[in-house]
Design a protein around this motif. Structure first.
Motif, PDB file in Angstrom:
ATOM      1  N   ASN A   1     -36.520 109.880  53.881  1.00 59.22           N
ATOM      2  CA  ASN A   1     -35.434 110.104  54.837  1.00 59.22           C
ATOM      3  C   ASN A   1     -35.827 110.956  56.034  1.00 59.22           C
ATOM      4  O   ASN A   1     -35.108 110.976  57.041  1.00 59.22           O
ATOM      5  CB  ASN A   1     -34.256 110.773  54.115  1.00 59.22           C
ATOM      6  CG  ASN A   1     -33.671 109.891  53.030  1.00 59.22           C
ATOM      7  OD1 ASN A   1     -33.204 108.794  53.292  1.00 59.22           O
ATOM      8  ND2 ASN A   1     -33.712 110.357  51.782  1.00 59.22           N
TER       9      ASN A   1
ATOM     10  N   ARG B   1     -38.490 113.790  42.807  1.00 57.65           N
ATOM     11  CA  ARG B   1     -37.371 113.134  43.490  1.00 57.65           C
ATOM     12  C   ARG B   1     -37.040 113.839  44.811  1.00 57.65           C
ATOM     13  O   ARG B   1     -36.782 113.175  45.822  1.00 57.65           O
ATOM     14  CB  ARG B   1     -36.145 113.097  42.586  1.00 57.65           C
ATOM     15  CG  ARG B   1     -34.945 112.434  43.240  1.00 57.65           C
ATOM     16  CD  ARG B   1     -33.789 112.265  42.285  1.00 57.65           C
ATOM     17  NE  ARG B   1     -32.646 111.618  42.937  1.00 57.65           N
ATOM     18  CZ  ARG B   1     -31.525 111.287  42.319  1.00 57.65           C
ATOM     19  NH1 ARG B   1     -31.382 111.529  41.017  1.00 57.65           N
ATOM     20  NH2 ARG B   1     -30.546 110.707  42.987  1.00 57.65           N
TER      21      ARG B   1
ATOM     22  N   ASP C   1     -37.419 111.938  48.318  1.00 59.33           N
ATOM     23  CA  ASP C   1     -36.256 111.807  49.204  1.00 59.33           C
ATOM     24  C   ASP C   1     -36.569 112.345  50.600  1.00 59.33           C
ATOM     25  O   ASP C   1     -36.151 111.755  51.606  1.00 59.33           O
ATOM     26  CB  ASP C   1     -35.057 112.554  48.616  1.00 59.33           C
ATOM     27  CG  ASP C   1     -34.432 111.829  47.434  1.00 59.33           C
ATOM     28  OD1 ASP C   1     -34.752 110.642  47.229  1.00 59.33           O
ATOM     29  OD2 ASP C   1     -33.635 112.464  46.706  1.00 59.33           O
TER      30      ASP C   1
END
Length: 423
Positions: free
Chosen positions: A143, A135, A139
């Motif tokens: 991003n 995760r 992420d």
């Protein structure tokens, strides 16, 4: 990333190891009273960000420690080939994976992601940075794609900048080549080896571990970087195989492989540190190639030494998928302002793709100013330790990718360290 070939070695306390190496090798030098010209060995105690080691901090301390290690080894082992074998073995099995994995780890740290560097070879013959969840990595990818790409390439970027440091030392005759030749030659070979793997459709043969915290952060650096440059939003997984790549991605891997041979085009590869133009001017030149957060870049370097003035000129061409962007750098290295003050000043200018985008032809401009001032509070030309300096440095940069500097955005940073000068 996965660094191939080798055995398992144990290293947890990096600061202590470096300090011990420094003390031991300095003692060796003291006993032997080296007759070579004075050489400087610099270490950074604090850099920006103040989190573990930055890439610059670790590289600078490591190369100084290695040169001291080789200097001490050469002074106590009279049979040159034995010293060479020890250096080559230590570099291949210990030093190379240590610095490579620290390059990866530093990118995670500056992005506030905790991780564990395991720079010792496991049963697969690979060194890892792990301890990161899927995760967290996904992420970062979703991003902040440029930093995610750089997470793949950070190990090779660190390797590349270590060879640049060695070339500057050699071109300006700042140390005996025998003190760093195996570090230089071995690292050049590993860089090229890593980048040419795709030309042979190489597969690492490592499956993702069932426990995500035991997985390497990116797998094989080059394949993973290329896959995400072309397809950043595809299904997330870490270990990219050659068969996972599309035809266009394989072409890009081939581009990296062929361009990697530019790294071998430097006279220092033959032990030649430069050419005398006349009695006072020495010049050296070489090429370099490495990956970036949006593609890759090529360097043309010229080292010019005249009297007390050491000048480095760099022309740099960045490329994303198809478009070229220009950069230039000018550096003054170790200029003596007085008997006690030494100045290093570097200026950079670049054009890079807008938003670090892999596909765009639009660009933005930026630059950086890097200064370091060393004050020698101790000088004794009759001692083996001829000088000790305190070093103060600063860097200001606008938005842009600057190799070995961790921040891609605008940044102002201060650093503090020391330099030992040994006869």
């Amino acid at each position: 990333g996965v660094l191939l070939s080798g055995w398992q070695l144990i290293l947890d306390m990096k600061r202590i190891i470096i300090s011990v190496l420094l003390i031991i090798t300095a003692s060796m030098s003291a006993q032997q009273r080296q007759t070579s010209k004075p050489a400087s060995y610099s270490f950074l105690f604090k850099d920006s960000p103040s989190q573990l080691f930055t890439m610059r901090q670790f590289n600078q301390g490591y190369l100084s420690s290695y040169r001291l290690f080789a200097r001490g080894l050469n002074s106590v082992i009279k049979k040159k080939y034995i010293s060479d074998m020890i250096q080559l073995g230590m570099h291949s099995l210990f030093f190379m994976p240590l610095t490579h994995e620290e390059g990866h780890r530093s990118i995670l740290t500056v992005n506030q992601i905790g991780s564990i560097s395991q720079p010792f070879f496991n049963k697969h013959g690979a060194a890892y940075v792990n301890g990161v969840t899927d995760r967290s990595l996904k992420d970062l990818r979703d991003n902040d794609l440029p930093d995610y790409i750089r997470l793949h390439t950070g190990g090779l970027e660190s390797d590349y900048m270590l060879t640049r440091r060695a070339e500057t030392i050699g071109s300006f005759d700042l140390d005996d080549f025998n003190h760093y030749k195996w570090e230089y030659w071995s690292r050049k070979a590993v860089i090229v080896q890593y980048l040419v793997l795709g030309l042979f459709e190489f597969e690492a043969g490592i499956k993702e571990e069932s426990n995500e915290l035991e997985r390497d952060i990116v797998g094989l650096d080059t394949y993973g970087a290329v896959r995400h440059l072309f397809r950043p939003s595809m299904e997330f997984y870490r270990y990219t195989l050659y068969t996972d790549l599309t035809a266009a991605e394989k072409d890009f891997v081939n581009r990296m492989g062929y361009r990697s041979f530019l790294n071998l085009l430097n006279p220092l590869m033959l032990g030649k540190s430069g050419y005398h133009l006349n009695g006072k001017v020495t010049v050296n030149a070489g090429l370099g190639y490495m990956l970036s957060p949006f593609g890759d870049f090529i360097d043309e370097n010229i080292w010019l030494k005249t009297g007390r003035l050491n000048l480095l000129f760099t022309l740099r061409q960045f490329q994303n998928k198809e478009n070229w962007f220009q950069g230039i750098g000018i550096s003054v290295i170790d200029y003596p302002l007085s008997k006690k003050l030494i100045l290093t000043l570097k200026g950079h200018y670049w054009q890079q793709p807008l938003h670090f985008d892999f596909n765009t032809s639009e660009s933005f401009s930026g630059g950086a100013l890097d200064a370091n001032l060393g004050y020698f509070f101790y000088n004794d030309q009759d001692s083996w330790l001829s000088g000790i300096a305190v070093d103060f440095g600063l860097l200001y940069k606008t938005k842009g990718f600057l190799p070995e500097e961790l921040y891609l955005d605008k940044h102002f940073g201060l650093r503090f360290g020391t330099t030992l000068e040994l006869d």
